[in-house]
Enzyme design. Structure first.
Site, PDB file in Angstrom:
ATOM      1  N   GLY A  76     -26.303  23.813  34.569  1.00 53.12           N
ATOM      2  CA  GLY A  76     -27.218  23.813  33.431  1.00 53.12           C
ATOM      3  C   GLY A  76     -26.710  24.461  32.156  1.00 53.12           C
ATOM      4  O   GLY A  76     -27.512  24.944  31.363  1.00 53.12           O
ATOM      5  N   ASP A 140     -24.639  38.104  43.929  1.00 50.50           N
ATOM      6  CA  ASP A 140     -23.286  38.685  43.847  1.00 50.50           C
ATOM      7  C   ASP A 140     -23.274  40.120  43.291  1.00 50.50           C
ATOM      8  O   ASP A 140     -22.302  40.833  43.461  1.00 50.50           O
ATOM      9  CB  ASP A 140     -22.386  37.825  42.949  1.00 50.50           C
ATOM     10  CG  ASP A 140     -22.329  36.371  43.386  1.00 50.50           C
ATOM     11  OD1 ASP A 140     -22.532  36.114  44.584  1.00 50.50           O
ATOM     12  OD2 ASP A 140     -22.104  35.505  42.521  1.00 50.50           O
ATOM     13  N   ARG A 175     -12.829  38.698  71.409  1.00 48.49           N
ATOM     14  CA  ARG A 175     -12.302  37.851  70.341  1.00 48.49           C
ATOM     15  C   ARG A 175     -12.261  38.584  69.003  1.00 48.49           C
ATOM     16  O   ARG A 175     -12.953  39.576  68.806  1.00 48.49           O
ATOM     17  CB  ARG A 175     -13.228  36.641  70.145  1.00 48.49           C
ATOM     18  CG  ARG A 175     -13.041  35.575  71.182  1.00 48.49           C
ATOM     19  CD  ARG A 175     -14.084  34.503  71.001  1.00 48.49           C
ATOM     20  NE  ARG A 175     -13.820  33.388  71.895  1.00 48.49           N
ATOM     21  CZ  ARG A 175     -14.715  32.480  72.248  1.00 48.49           C
ATOM     22  NH1 ARG A 175     -15.952  32.555  71.768  1.00 48.49           N
ATOM     23  NH2 ARG A 175     -14.392  31.505  73.041  1.00 48.49           N
ATOM     24  N   ARG A 184     -18.366  35.485  44.778  1.00 49.23           N
ATOM     25  CA  ARG A 184     -17.430  35.087  43.706  1.00 49.23           C
ATOM     26  C   ARG A 184     -16.303  36.109  43.558  1.00 49.23           C
ATOM     27  O   ARG A 184     -15.699  36.466  44.533  1.00 49.23           O
ATOM     28  CB  ARG A 184     -18.172  34.900  42.380  1.00 49.23           C
ATOM     29  CG  ARG A 184     -18.913  33.582  42.317  1.00 49.23           C
ATOM     30  CD  ARG A 184     -19.231  33.224  40.876  1.00 49.23           C
ATOM     31  NE  ARG A 184     -20.498  32.544  40.761  1.00 49.23           N
ATOM     32  CZ  ARG A 184     -20.641  31.222  40.833  1.00 49.23           C
ATOM     33  NH1 ARG A 184     -19.601  30.449  40.997  1.00 49.23           N
ATOM     34  NH2 ARG A 184     -21.837  30.681  40.732  1.00 49.23           N
ATOM     35  N   HIS A 283     -24.648  29.410  52.166  1.00 44.36           N
ATOM     36  CA  HIS A 283     -25.899  29.505  51.402  1.00 44.36           C
ATOM     37  C   HIS A 283     -27.045  30.139  52.155  1.00 44.36           C
ATOM     38  O   HIS A 283     -28.093  30.397  51.552  1.00 44.36           O
ATOM     39  CB  HIS A 283     -26.280  28.115  50.875  1.00 44.36           C
ATOM     40  CG  HIS A 283     -25.321  27.635  49.836  1.00 44.36           C
ATOM     41  ND1 HIS A 283     -24.091  27.116  50.169  1.00 44.36           N
ATOM     42  CD2 HIS A 283     -25.390  27.645  48.484  1.00 44.36           C
ATOM     43  CE1 HIS A 283     -23.439  26.806  49.059  1.00 44.36           C
ATOM     44  NE2 HIS A 283     -24.199  27.116  48.022  1.00 44.36           N
ATOM     45  N   GLN A 285     -27.024  33.029  52.774  1.00 45.95           N
ATOM     46  CA  GLN A 285     -27.148  34.291  52.026  1.00 45.95           C
ATOM     47  C   GLN A 285     -28.065  34.173  50.815  1.00 45.95           C
ATOM     48  O   GLN A 285     -28.532  35.164  50.266  1.00 45.95           O
ATOM     49  CB  GLN A 285     -25.756  34.753  51.549  1.00 45.95           C
ATOM     50  CG  GLN A 285     -24.843  35.152  52.671  1.00 45.95           C
ATOM     51  CD  GLN A 285     -23.379  35.080  52.282  1.00 45.95           C
ATOM     52  OE1 GLN A 285     -22.792  36.083  51.887  1.00 45.95           O
ATOM     53  NE2 GLN A 285     -22.768  33.915  52.392  1.00 45.95           N
ATOM     54  N   ARG A 286     -28.289  32.963  50.345  1.00 41.04           N
ATOM     55  CA  ARG A 286     -29.137  32.793  49.157  1.00 41.04           C
ATOM     56  C   ARG A 286     -30.589  32.476  49.522  1.00 41.04           C
ATOM     57  O   ARG A 286     -31.456  32.431  48.644  1.00 41.04           O
ATOM     58  CB  ARG A 286     -28.585  31.648  48.295  1.00 41.04           C
ATOM     59  CG  ARG A 286     -27.265  31.970  47.621  1.00 41.04           C
ATOM     60  CD  ARG A 286     -27.359  31.755  46.123  1.00 41.04           C
ATOM     61  NE  ARG A 286     -27.675  30.408  45.775  1.00 41.04           N
ATOM     62  CZ  ARG A 286     -26.806  29.479  45.358  1.00 41.04           C
ATOM     63  NH1 ARG A 286     -25.538  29.798  45.257  1.00 41.04           N
ATOM     64  NH2 ARG A 286     -27.201  28.288  45.026  1.00 41.04           N
TER      65      ARG A 286
HETATM   66  O1  F6P Z   1     -23.247  33.172  42.342  1.00 41.10           O
HETATM   67  C1  F6P Z   1     -23.942  32.969  43.519  1.00 41.10           C
HETATM   68  C2  F6P Z   1     -23.145  32.131  44.477  1.00 41.10           C
HETATM   69  O2  F6P Z   1     -23.887  31.987  45.675  1.00 41.10           O
HETATM   70  C3  F6P Z   1     -21.738  32.652  44.765  1.00 41.10           C
HETATM   71  O3  F6P Z   1     -21.734  33.744  45.642  1.00 41.10           O
HETATM   72  C4  F6P Z   1     -21.055  31.418  45.293  1.00 41.10           C
HETATM   73  O4  F6P Z   1     -19.676  31.452  45.064  1.00 41.10           O
HETATM   74  C5  F6P Z   1     -21.684  30.333  44.448  1.00 41.10           C
HETATM   75  O5  F6P Z   1     -22.906  30.844  43.938  1.00 41.10           O
HETATM   76  C6  F6P Z   1     -21.955  29.051  45.191  1.00 41.10           C
HETATM   77  O6  F6P Z   1     -22.445  28.125  44.279  1.00 41.10           O
HETATM   78  P1  F6P Z   1     -23.068  26.723  44.674  1.00 41.10           P
HETATM   79  O7  F6P Z   1     -24.530  26.958  44.890  1.00 41.10           O
HETATM   80  O8  F6P Z   1     -22.787  25.885  43.502  1.00 41.10           O
HETATM   81  O9  F6P Z   1     -22.408  26.249  45.925  1.00 41.10           O
END
Ligand code: F6P
Length: 360
Positions: A76, A140, A175, A184, A283, A285-286
């Protein structure tokens, strides 16, 4: 202040909805102000149905929800937007259109919830006349001028749970487990989760590593009778010889996508005779519900951003300083990105716990 706009730019982060809710409630209850949401980052300014009213009913129940009710767009950047013209893909600058749209919508302020890239373009839009207030968002934690971004704590919690789970299976099978985490060019997620989860090796972008040093740690553990190891690798980690690893190249619109270093570390360790498995948490993590800390921070940020807007303090970002919500100019924020201070007590403490960073 009569009319306020809110947009969520870049990738999502847990807590975006909590900021939106707090901003809407503060704007309406404290200032009797009307609020509109812009859908899918700056794209909403250009799209039919891209502007939606936000009332108290619209934000009811969204505090614990991950994602963003407004949608996000990490392509964006208003200065470089891909569109199809006469059948061909071209990159155009829509910043003037956005300034016009802000005028048409009669917005007294625009709250931009974003990371580094989004805040950069927000500052540029301010220079063209947009009444911008920034709110620091990213898992991040790499935004300058603030001690914390919302979303980070949730990502660290998720990553720590993953390490805990890898521990039990690693131990059962003798293991080596490699876990690649996001972040990032900043190693905050890997460092915090690695220490909290008791990793044996943590590789972060701020400390270039040597493969042999990582191996030496695994060997040392075996000699001490520990037949398993946990290696946490930040996606931006890089060997002393060689650079970062990308899964996709960048272009005028997309930044390059990091990814793959965990696999390389895993292959190297396996090649030295240690059974190894690699997990890329990605993802996950998001996603999910924000932790109480992120809800608390996001709520304070959302309310503070509206108060800043009411004071007309544009081109500034709300920030956390020594536990208090303050504000700082966007120029300062975007001047320097935040990175792990390798001389800080966090890294020293980790070394004291016998965690290796692959540099010795
Ligand atoms: O900036 C947040 C983040 O999740 C980073 O940690 C990661 O490198 C990037 O975005 C992943 O981006 P996308 O959602 O475009 O895969």
């Amino acid at each position: 202040m009569k009319r306020l706009g809110i947009l969520t730019g870049g990738g999502d982060a847990p807590g975006l909805n909590a900021v939106i809710r707090a901003a809407v409630k503060t704007a309406i209850y404290e200032y009797g102000c009307e609020v509109v949401g812009i859908r899918d980052g700056y794209d909403g300014f250009m799209a039919d149905g891209g502007i939606v009213p936000l009332g108290i009913e619209d934000v009811r129940g969204i505090l614990p929800r991950g994602g963003t009710i407004l949608g996000a767009a990490n392509r964006g950047n208003p200065y470089a937007r891909k569109v199809i013209r006469e059948g061909k893909e071209v990159v155009i600058d829509i910043s003037d259109e956005i300034i016009k749209a802000i005028g048409r919508l009669d917005l007294d302020a625009l709250l931009v919830l974003g990371g580094d890239g989004t805040l950069h373009s927000a500052h540029e839009l301010y220079l063209k006349g947009a009444p911008i207030i920034g709110v620091p968002k990213t898992i991040d934690n790499d935004i300058g001028g603030t001690e914390a971004t919302f979303g980070f704590d949730t990502a660290v919690t998720t990553a720590t749970e993953a390490i805990d789970k890898l521990h039990t299976t690693a131990e059962a099978h003798h293991r080596v487990m490699v876990l690649e985490l996001m972040g990032r060019n900043a190693g905050f997620i890997a460092l915090h989760a690695g220490v909290s989860g008791g990793a044996d090796v943590i590789l972060i972008p701020e400390i270039p590593f040597k493969y042999e040093s990582v191996l030496a740690k695994v060997r040392q553990r075996v000699e001490r009778g520990y037949l398993f190891s946990i290696i946490v690798v930040s996606e931006g980690a890089q060997p002393k010889e060689g650079g970062q690893i990308f899964s996709r190249a960048g272009d005028e619109v997309y930044v390059p996508r990091l990814g793959g270093i965990g696999q390389l570390v895993g292959e190297y360790i396996e090649g030295q005779g240690f059974e190894t498995r690699v997990t890329v948490l990605g993802h996950v993590q998001r996603g999910g519900t924000p932790t109480p800390f992120d809800r608390w921070l996001a709520t304070r940020y959302g309310a503070a951003a509206v108060r800043l807007a009411a004071l007309g303090k544009f081109d500034r970002m709300v920030s956390l300083q020594a536990g208090r919500i303050m504000d700082i100019s966007l120029t300062e924020v975007i001047a320097v990105s935040k990175r792990v201070d390798i001389h800080d007590d966090a890294v020293i403490t980790a070394r004291g716990m016998s965690i290796a960073f692959g540099d010795e």
